[in-house]
Scaffold this motif. Sequence first.
Motif, short mmCIF file in Angstrom:
data_model
loop_
_atom_site.label_atom_id
_atom_site.label_comp_id
_atom_site.label_asym_id
_atom_site.label_seq_id
_atom_site.Cartn_x
_atom_site.Cartn_y
_atom_site.Cartn_z
N ALA A 1 64.35 -5.33 -24.96
CA ALA A 1 63.73 -6.55 -24.43
C ALA A 1 63.29 -6.35 -22.99
CB ALA A 1 64.67 -7.74 -24.56
N ASP A 2 62.55 -5.28 -22.75
CA ASP A 2 62.12 -5.00 -21.39
C ASP A 2 60.61 -4.99 -21.21
OD1 ASP A 2 61.67 -2.67 -22.79
OD2 ASP A 2 62.56 -1.35 -21.30
N LYS A 3 59.84 -5.06 -22.29
CA LYS A 3 58.38 -5.07 -22.20
C LYS A 3 57.86 -6.23 -23.03
CE LYS A 3 58.15 -0.17 -21.49
NZ LYS A 3 57.98 1.11 -22.09
N PHE A 4 57.06 -7.08 -22.40
CA PHE A 4 56.55 -8.27 -23.07
C PHE A 4 55.05 -8.38 -22.89
CE2 PHE A 4 60.97 -9.13 -22.15
CZ PHE A 4 61.42 -9.66 -23.35
N GLU A 5 54.41 -9.05 -23.83
CA GLU A 5 52.97 -9.29 -23.80
C GLU A 5 52.73 -10.79 -23.99
OE1 GLU A 5 49.25 -8.52 -26.84
OE2 GLU A 5 50.98 -7.19 -26.94
N ALA A 6 51.94 -11.39 -23.12
CA ALA A 6 51.65 -12.83 -23.23
C ALA A 6 50.82 -13.10 -24.48
CB ALA A 6 50.91 -13.31 -21.99
N VAL A 7 51.21 -14.16 -25.22
CA VAL A 7 50.45 -14.57 -26.40
C VAL A 7 49.98 -16.02 -26.28
CG1 VAL A 7 51.50 -12.88 -27.95
CG2 VAL A 7 52.55 -15.13 -27.69
N ALA A 8 50.51 -16.76 -25.31
CA ALA A 8 50.06 -18.14 -25.07
C ALA A 8 50.48 -18.54 -23.67
CB ALA A 8 50.66 -19.10 -26.09
N ASP A 9 49.64 -19.35 -23.05
CA ASP A 9 49.94 -19.87 -21.72
C ASP A 9 49.26 -21.24 -21.65
OD1 ASP A 9 50.49 -20.28 -19.04
OD2 ASP A 9 49.81 -18.29 -18.42
N THR A 10 50.05 -22.28 -21.46
CA THR A 10 49.49 -23.63 -21.53
C THR A 10 50.11 -24.54 -20.47
OG1 THR A 10 48.98 -25.45 -23.02
CG2 THR A 10 51.13 -24.44 -23.27
N GLU A 11 49.30 -25.45 -19.99
CA GLU A 11 49.76 -26.50 -19.08
C GLU A 11 50.13 -27.71 -19.94
OE1 GLU A 11 49.75 -26.50 -15.60
OE2 GLU A 11 49.13 -24.39 -15.54
N PHE A 12 51.24 -28.35 -19.61
CA PHE A 12 51.67 -29.55 -20.33
C PHE A 12 51.21 -30.79 -19.59
CE2 PHE A 12 55.63 -27.87 -22.77
CZ PHE A 12 54.86 -26.89 -23.36
N ASN B 1 54.79 -30.81 -27.86
CA ASN B 1 53.64 -29.90 -27.85
C ASN B 1 53.77 -28.87 -28.95
OD1 ASN B 1 52.03 -30.49 -25.24
ND2 ASN B 1 54.15 -30.53 -24.59
N ASP B 2 52.68 -28.65 -29.66
CA ASP B 2 52.58 -27.55 -30.62
C ASP B 2 51.62 -26.54 -30.01
OD1 ASP B 2 54.27 -28.68 -32.52
OD2 ASP B 2 52.62 -29.75 -33.50
N ILE B 3 52.12 -25.34 -29.78
CA ILE B 3 51.34 -24.30 -29.14
C ILE B 3 50.95 -23.29 -30.21
CG2 ILE B 3 51.35 -22.51 -27.38
CD1 ILE B 3 53.60 -24.19 -26.02
N SER B 4 49.64 -23.09 -30.38
CA SER B 4 49.15 -22.15 -31.39
C SER B 4 49.24 -20.73 -30.87
CB SER B 4 47.70 -22.47 -31.75
OG SER B 4 47.63 -23.73 -32.38
N VAL B 5 49.87 -19.89 -31.64
CA VAL B 5 49.93 -18.47 -31.37
C VAL B 5 49.78 -17.77 -32.72
CG1 VAL B 5 51.40 -18.65 -29.34
CG2 VAL B 5 52.45 -18.37 -31.55
N SER B 6 49.42 -16.54 -32.72
CA SER B 6 49.35 -15.81 -33.96
C SER B 6 49.66 -14.35 -33.67
CB SER B 6 47.97 -15.93 -34.60
OG SER B 6 47.96 -15.28 -35.84
N TYR B 7 50.85 -13.95 -34.06
CA TYR B 7 51.23 -12.56 -33.86
C TYR B 7 52.38 -12.23 -34.79
CZ TYR B 7 54.95 -14.47 -30.90
OH TYR B 7 56.03 -15.16 -30.42
N ILE B 8 52.56 -10.96 -35.01
CA ILE B 8 53.70 -10.48 -35.76
C ILE B 8 54.59 -9.78 -34.77
CG2 ILE B 8 54.49 -8.91 -37.57
CD1 ILE B 8 51.80 -9.40 -38.94
N SER B 9 55.85 -10.16 -34.75
CA SER B 9 56.72 -9.62 -33.72
C SER B 9 58.16 -9.57 -34.19
CB SER B 9 56.63 -10.52 -32.49
OG SER B 9 57.45 -10.03 -31.48
N LYS B 10 58.90 -8.68 -33.64
CA LYS B 10 60.35 -8.69 -33.74
C LYS B 10 60.85 -8.87 -32.33
CE LYS B 10 64.46 -6.53 -35.41
NZ LYS B 10 65.07 -5.47 -36.15
N ILE B 11 61.41 -10.03 -32.04
CA ILE B 11 61.82 -10.35 -30.68
C ILE B 11 63.33 -10.32 -30.58
CG2 ILE B 11 61.77 -12.10 -28.89
CD1 ILE B 11 59.12 -12.99 -29.94
#
Length: 111
Positions: free
Chosen positions: A80-91, A101-111
Motif C-alpha cells: 500500500a505504498d503506490k496509489f493512482e487517483a481515480v476520482a476527485d470531487t468537490e462536495f 454523494n455517489d462518486i462514479s469510478v471505474s477500475y479493477i483493483s485489489k486494495i
Amino acid sequence: MLDAALSSYGAQVVLAISSDENHPPENIIDGKTETFWISTGMFPQEFIIRFPDNMNIITVSIHSYNIKRMRIEKGTSEDADKFEAVADTEFEQTEGSLQANDISVSYISKI
C-alpha cells in the motif's frame, strides 16, 4: 448490487490517520447507518480499505458531514505504498446536514 466494501464480505480498514475511540474506522465498513467514523486530526484525513479479491468498482457512495473534497485512489501493491487517483470531487456544502454523494469510478483493483 453487491456492496463489496463491507466487513461481512472481507473488506478491512487497514489504515486511518485518526479516529475517536467511540467511533472507530471499522465503522466505515460495518453496513450500519447508526454507526460512523469520526476523525480527530487535522486535514486532510485518509483511510485505506483493503478488499480480499480484485474488485470492479463502479460507484463509491459516501454519506458524510462537512466534507469539502474527496479524492479516491487505487493501489495494487501489497505494501500500500503506490496509489493512482481515480476520482476527485468537490462536495456541496450543506451547513451541518447530511451529504449523500455517489462518486462514479471505474477500475479493477485489489486494495
